[in-house]
Design a protein around this motif. Sequence first.
Motif, mmCIF file in Angstrom:
data_model
loop_
_atom_site.group_PDB
_atom_site.id
_atom_site.type_symbol
_atom_site.label_atom_id
_atom_site.label_comp_id
_atom_site.label_asym_id
_atom_site.label_seq_id
_atom_site.Cartn_x
_atom_site.Cartn_y
_atom_site.Cartn_z
ATOM 1 N N VAL A 57 -35.754 8.623 -10.819
ATOM 2 C CA VAL A 57 -36.657 7.899 -9.928
ATOM 3 C C VAL A 57 -37.167 8.784 -8.790
ATOM 4 O O VAL A 57 -38.264 8.574 -8.261
ATOM 5 C CB VAL A 57 -35.988 6.633 -9.358
ATOM 6 C CG1 VAL A 57 -35.727 5.623 -10.458
ATOM 7 C CG2 VAL A 57 -34.719 6.963 -8.606
ATOM 8 N N TYR A 115 -30.702 3.527 -6.984
ATOM 9 C CA TYR A 115 -32.036 3.850 -7.516
ATOM 10 C C TYR A 115 -33.113 3.605 -6.455
ATOM 11 O O TYR A 115 -34.032 4.412 -6.289
ATOM 12 C CB TYR A 115 -32.334 3.003 -8.750
ATOM 13 C CG TYR A 115 -31.427 3.284 -9.924
ATOM 14 C CD1 TYR A 115 -31.569 4.444 -10.684
ATOM 15 C CD2 TYR A 115 -30.425 2.385 -10.283
ATOM 16 C CE1 TYR A 115 -30.749 4.696 -11.770
ATOM 17 C CE2 TYR A 115 -29.597 2.629 -11.366
ATOM 18 C CZ TYR A 115 -29.760 3.786 -12.105
ATOM 19 O OH TYR A 115 -28.938 4.047 -13.179
ATOM 20 N N TYR A 150 -35.598 6.538 -4.680
ATOM 21 C CA TYR A 150 -37.065 6.475 -4.749
ATOM 22 C C TYR A 150 -37.672 6.492 -3.346
ATOM 23 O O TYR A 150 -38.592 7.256 -3.054
ATOM 24 C CB TYR A 150 -37.494 5.209 -5.492
ATOM 25 C CG TYR A 150 -38.985 5.135 -5.781
ATOM 26 C CD1 TYR A 150 -39.504 5.661 -6.955
ATOM 27 C CD2 TYR A 150 -39.871 4.555 -4.879
ATOM 28 C CE1 TYR A 150 -40.867 5.605 -7.234
ATOM 29 C CE2 TYR A 150 -41.230 4.488 -5.140
ATOM 30 C CZ TYR A 150 -41.716 5.015 -6.319
ATOM 31 O OH TYR A 150 -43.069 4.969 -6.574
ATOM 32 N N ALA A 197 -32.845 0.841 -13.038
ATOM 33 C CA ALA A 197 -33.758 1.690 -12.272
ATOM 34 C C ALA A 197 -35.072 0.959 -12.008
ATOM 35 O O ALA A 197 -35.627 1.037 -10.903
ATOM 36 C CB ALA A 197 -34.018 3.000 -13.019
ATOM 37 N N THR A 215 -28.236 -1.690 -7.988
ATOM 38 C CA THR A 215 -29.588 -1.123 -7.937
ATOM 39 C C THR A 215 -29.902 -0.338 -6.665
ATOM 40 O O THR A 215 -30.922 0.343 -6.608
ATOM 41 C CB THR A 215 -30.639 -2.244 -8.072
ATOM 42 O OG1 THR A 215 -30.476 -3.188 -6.997
ATOM 43 C CG2 THR A 215 -30.485 -2.970 -9.408
#
Length: 451
Positions: free
Chosen positions: A194, A134, A138, A51, A131
């Motif tokens: 996130v 995440y 966000y 994250a 990744t």
Amino acid sequence: MQKNAFLGTEPIGRLLLRLSVPTVAAQLINMLYNIVDRIYIGHMPSGGNLALTGVGVCMPIIMFVSAFAALIGAGGAPRASIFMGQGNHDAAERTLGGCFTLQAIVSVIMTLLLILFAEPMLMAFGASENTIAYAADYMSIYALGTAFVQLTLSMNAYITAQGFAKVGMLTVLIGAVLNIALDPLFIFALDMGVRGAALATILSQGVSCVWVVSFLCSKKSTIRIRRENIRVKKEIVLPCIALGAAPFIMQSSESVISVCFNSSLLRYGGDVAVGAMTILTSVMQFAMLPLQGLSQGAQPITSFNFGARNVSRVRQTFRLLLTVSLIYSVSLWLLIQLFPQAFASIFTAEPELLAFAARALRVYCGVLFMFGIQIACQMTFVAIGYAKSSIIVAVMRKFVLLLPLIYLTPMIISDKTMGVYLAEPIADFLAVSFTALLFRSQFKKAIASME
């Protein structure tokens, strides 16, 4: 008598202390928006390291959003200060009003672009299959607060430019306190991960935005946002954009450079190297933001007295700014070289990432002690309206030097991952040397023009 006439009369040392302490505090507090997010995210019980890396991939986009605020705010605010030093209050207010409207238009365009193209941009910026989820989570929330972020950063520069440094500090203090309080609530208590970190950030920036605009519309402000001045006129905004080009290049190039760093590090060192880069850039922010805050405190003094043709005060302000900046940059460089693991441990407790980041940090921040020279010279160029010189030094450091070195140094260093990190100190040494030489000649011309 002007509310900010003290910029031309109060002793320089006392005045710089009065203005720079709140602006340095404001920069450190502003850093908390992203740093606190990363600290909480890095310590999430499940998937914290991935994250953290994912949010780190978002940083180029976040820097790009901030860069457009610098283009208009950091370019227009010194011009407003110079006009105030000349006693031209109407021109200062027209500058504020035109830049306010332009920033609002830019923020709407940026919001639409981020909503439509965030995910492909993140993949291009170094996100991996591990990744991207995440990073996308966000950015999907952060994009909705683009207008809050840009208007807060841009318009707060006009508050500081009037000498109201404490009010400028309160702008970011209000948002940072809210962010620190909301992060654990959204990330952990409401289990938003996130997304919660991003939501806490944009809500906090929204409150700060209301505070800034309200102040600039009130009678407390020396120059105010007035309905008759909010039209975008090219003769007003184009000089501001020209002067803001250097801060824009400095910040937007961080976005481009981050992409190059992340793609190279992913190739040579995998997700661990990219995750370490997130930590390195966070520490570098810790180093740079106080220096930028110090120079922002000096900017109203330099700009006002340059407009008033007060040669001795312009000289004295630069010398004091340079001295204090060097003391700070040398001190922080020494601490990082002696205790790199202490800095890295703020962001992660995972042994492999911690050990790798601590080693890389010494390399990446190798010539940090010289940064006091770079910031003092470059920001003085902006403060006196020397747009061309400020653009030259910004382009030299990032595009002419650092960008090629990211790809060249791994070709000549056996440890290719550390070779990528080594590009930063090599470029910084050459750039600072060039900036110092250029400043010496151009500052003499500026003094001559006043005399």
